[in-house]
Design an enzyme around this catalytic site. Structure first.
Site, mmCIF file in Angstrom:
data_model
loop_
_atom_site.group_PDB
_atom_site.id
_atom_site.type_symbol
_atom_site.label_atom_id
_atom_site.label_comp_id
_atom_site.label_asym_id
_atom_site.label_seq_id
_atom_site.Cartn_x
_atom_site.Cartn_y
_atom_site.Cartn_z
ATOM 1 N N LYS A 167 0.819 -1.216 0.000
ATOM 2 C CA LYS A 167 0.000 0.000 0.000
ATOM 3 C C LYS A 167 0.853 1.265 0.000
ATOM 4 O O LYS A 167 0.571 2.213 -0.736
ATOM 5 C CB LYS A 167 -0.887 -0.026 1.248
ATOM 6 C CG LYS A 167 -1.963 0.991 1.271
ATOM 7 C CD LYS A 167 -3.158 0.537 2.083
ATOM 8 C CE LYS A 167 -2.822 -0.210 3.346
ATOM 9 N NZ LYS A 167 -2.175 0.494 4.395
ATOM 10 N N GLN B 16 -6.115 -1.833 10.182
ATOM 11 C CA GLN B 16 -5.947 -3.174 9.627
ATOM 12 C C GLN B 16 -6.594 -4.219 10.521
ATOM 13 O O GLN B 16 -6.493 -4.151 11.741
ATOM 14 C CB GLN B 16 -4.458 -3.475 9.473
ATOM 15 C CG GLN B 16 -3.746 -2.462 8.622
ATOM 16 C CD GLN B 16 -3.284 -3.039 7.305
ATOM 17 O OE1 GLN B 16 -3.232 -2.330 6.324
ATOM 18 N NE2 GLN B 16 -2.954 -4.308 7.278
ATOM 19 N N ASP C 145 -12.063 1.873 3.866
ATOM 20 C CA ASP C 145 -12.269 0.421 3.803
ATOM 21 C C ASP C 145 -13.736 0.102 3.505
ATOM 22 O O ASP C 145 -14.062 -1.020 3.120
ATOM 23 C CB ASP C 145 -11.947 -0.203 5.181
ATOM 24 C CG ASP C 145 -10.646 -0.986 5.172
ATOM 25 O OD1 ASP C 145 -10.264 -1.481 4.094
ATOM 26 O OD2 ASP C 145 -10.032 -1.116 6.249
HETATM 27 N N1 LIG Z 1 -8.669 -2.981 7.290
HETATM 28 C C1 LIG Z 1 -8.212 -3.907 6.425
HETATM 29 N N2 LIG Z 1 -8.600 -3.862 5.130
HETATM 30 C C2 LIG Z 1 -8.157 -4.797 4.246
HETATM 31 O O1 LIG Z 1 -8.553 -4.740 3.051
HETATM 32 C C3 LIG Z 1 -7.261 -5.817 4.693
HETATM 33 C C4 LIG Z 1 -6.871 -5.801 6.043
HETATM 34 N N3 LIG Z 1 -7.371 -4.849 6.889
HETATM 35 N N4 LIG Z 1 -6.000 -6.712 6.537
HETATM 36 C C5 LIG Z 1 -5.313 -7.606 5.663
HETATM 37 C C6 LIG Z 1 -6.175 -8.029 4.484
HETATM 38 C C7 LIG Z 1 -5.339 -8.638 3.383
HETATM 39 N N5 LIG Z 1 -5.283 -7.637 2.342
HETATM 40 C C8 LIG Z 1 -4.368 -7.626 1.277
HETATM 41 C C9 LIG Z 1 -3.268 -8.469 1.248
HETATM 42 C C10 LIG Z 1 -2.350 -8.420 0.218
HETATM 43 C C11 LIG Z 1 -2.539 -7.550 -0.835
HETATM 44 C C12 LIG Z 1 -1.582 -7.482 -1.988
HETATM 45 O O2 LIG Z 1 -1.450 -6.470 -2.648
HETATM 46 N N6 LIG Z 1 -0.897 -8.558 -2.323
HETATM 47 C C13 LIG Z 1 -0.003 -8.636 -3.449
HETATM 48 C C14 LIG Z 1 1.359 -9.190 -3.028
HETATM 49 C C15 LIG Z 1 2.249 -8.185 -2.402
HETATM 50 C C16 LIG Z 1 3.619 -8.759 -2.097
HETATM 51 O O3 LIG Z 1 4.103 -9.623 -2.860
HETATM 52 O O4 LIG Z 1 4.218 -8.334 -1.119
HETATM 53 C C17 LIG Z 1 -0.588 -9.584 -4.508
HETATM 54 O O5 LIG Z 1 -0.111 -9.522 -5.628
HETATM 55 O O6 LIG Z 1 -1.498 -10.354 -4.160
HETATM 56 C C18 LIG Z 1 -3.636 -6.697 -0.834
HETATM 57 C C19 LIG Z 1 -4.534 -6.743 0.211
HETATM 58 C C20 LIG Z 1 -6.266 -6.629 2.564
HETATM 59 N N7 LIG Z 1 -6.775 -6.815 3.859
#
Ligand SMILES: Nc1nc(=O)c2c([nH]1)NC[C@@H]1CN(c3ccc(C(=O)N[C@@H](CCC(=O)O)C(=O)O)cc3)CN21
Ligand SMILES: NC(=O)c1ccc[n+]([C@@H]2O[C@H](COP(=O)([O-])OP(=O)(O)OC[C@H]3O[C@@H](n4cnc5c(N)ncnc54)[C@H](OP(=O)(O)O)[C@@H]3O)[C@@H](O)[C@H]2O)c1
Length: 291
Positions: A53, A97, A120
């Site tokens: 983020k 979070q 959110d």
């Molecule tokens: N308040 C709140 N809102 C949320 O939307 C939220 C949370 N908490 N807590 C954790 C979960 C998990 N969430 C996530 C987790 C990972 C990615 C993400 O961008 N993952 C990437 C990988 C990043 C990396 O490799 O480091 C992907 O490609 O999936 C997005 C949202 C959103 N989530």
């Protein structure tokens, strides 16, 4: 073999549009949107999210603030922090979070967030507006999935969409959005949960299968109809000693075997995750506009 729905590329495309909007705001003498995140403790999925983020905010030119609090923070101290952020006019939107440590009541914290800064979209007012189809802040993950379906020209009208999981943050809101009279939308939705009797049979009837169960590689090929569109929301850190980081990311879907059967599928990483972040940025832009 199925088409891989590239969430990363779609996310970057929408982020470019947001970046353009930020530059327009700057030229017009308006403020740069400012997103804050509160992280209590160090849950693995949340850390992955936080890092991605912060990078995305830099990319689109938003200001971002990360507030890290120890896992031992009391509920009343966290509520005070939320109150400070509600009253801080330099912050357009913020998220707390989840999951929070067990001694903190999550609902109480979410309801304390100003609905106008609740990027959110978890606050009851925003959830209620979503249900009624009124403008408001829509939960980031379901909003990101809808944007992904739209930008990749996935037809949803008249399709049978099966949603696995009924969490307040993912399963329940995506079932509402897909059944609404909008584009994308107009699907016939079945919502499946841990008390559902014949999960495999229902899941195998889906034209569009949205998986938000929270169990690594839960969905196998026998649970998927030939030609279905599969959206994998799950994110799990799996130990991988051969990797420099010590882990790799996996979804709720057994990607290798399911991708043989599906017509289109989202990967993990690079699927829904980047879209969630992009939807969060978009909500922050909307929140900044309302000031
Ligand atoms: N308040 C709140 N809102 C949320 O939307 C939220 C949370 N908490 N807590 C954790 C979960 C998990 N969430 C996530 C987790 C990972 C990615 C993400 O961008 N993952 C990437 C990988 C990043 C990396 O490799 O480091 C992907 O490609 O999936 C997005 C949202 C959103 N989530
Ligand atoms: N990519 C992203 O942006 C993003 C965003 C948020 C979450 N996530 C990930 O997505 C996954 C799901 O998250 P969540 O917050 O929605 O999870 P959650 O709150 O744990 O909810 C899981 C849901 O799945 C149901 N379920 C669990 N096991 C089941 C089983 N064996 N059979 C049928 N139903 C079952 C539960 O049913 P009950 O209600 O009956 O208990 C619950 O409704 C997690 O891996 C999470 O890390 C990713």
């Amino acid at each position: 073999m199925s088409k891989i729905i590239d969430g990363k590329a779609t996310a970057l495309q929408i982020q470019d549009e947001i970046k353009y909007e930020v530059e327009r705001r700057k030229k017009a003498g308006l403020n740069v949107p400012h997103l804050a995140a509160v992280l209590v403790g160090d849950d693995g999925a949340s850390l992955t999210y936080v890092n991605a983020k912060v990078k995305a905010c830099e990319r689109v030119g938003f200001d971002s603030t990360l507030i890290k609090l120890p896992a031992s923070t009391s509920e009343s101290d966290l509520l005070d922090k939320v109150n400070d952020l509600n009253n801080d006019s330099s912050i357009d939107g913020f998220i707390v979070q989840v999951p929070l440590p067990d001694h903190i009541n999550e609902e109480k914290v979410i309801e304390a967030i100003s609905p106008y800064k609740d990027v959110d979209g978890f606050h009851a007012m925003n959830m209620g507006k979503m249900l009624l189809g009124l403008p408001g802040l829509i939960p980031a993950t379901p909003k990101g999935i809808m944007m992904l379906l739209e930008k990749n020209n996935i037809e949803t009208e008249g399709k049978h969409a099966v949603v696995l999981g009924r969490s307040h943050t993912v399963g329940t809101p995506i079932s509402v959005l897909l059944s609404r009279n909008t584009k994308p939308g107009n699907s016939t939705v079945t919502l499946v949960h841990s008390r559902t009797k014949n999960l495999k049979e229902i899941s195998a009837q889906a034209d569009i299968l949205i998986v938000a169960i929270g169990k690594p590689e839960f969905v196998t090929a026998d649970m998927v109809k030939e030609g279905a569109v599969v959206v994998d929301v799950g994110i799990h850190r799996i130990d991988a000693p051969e990797k420099k980081s010590g882990f790799k990311l996996k979804g709720d879907v057994a990607f290798a075997e399911v991708s043989e059967k599906a017509s289109a599928i989202t990967p993990v990483p690079g699927g829904v995750g980047p879209m969630t972040i992009t939807a969060l940025l978009h909500n922050t832009l909307l929140a900044a506009d309302k000031k």
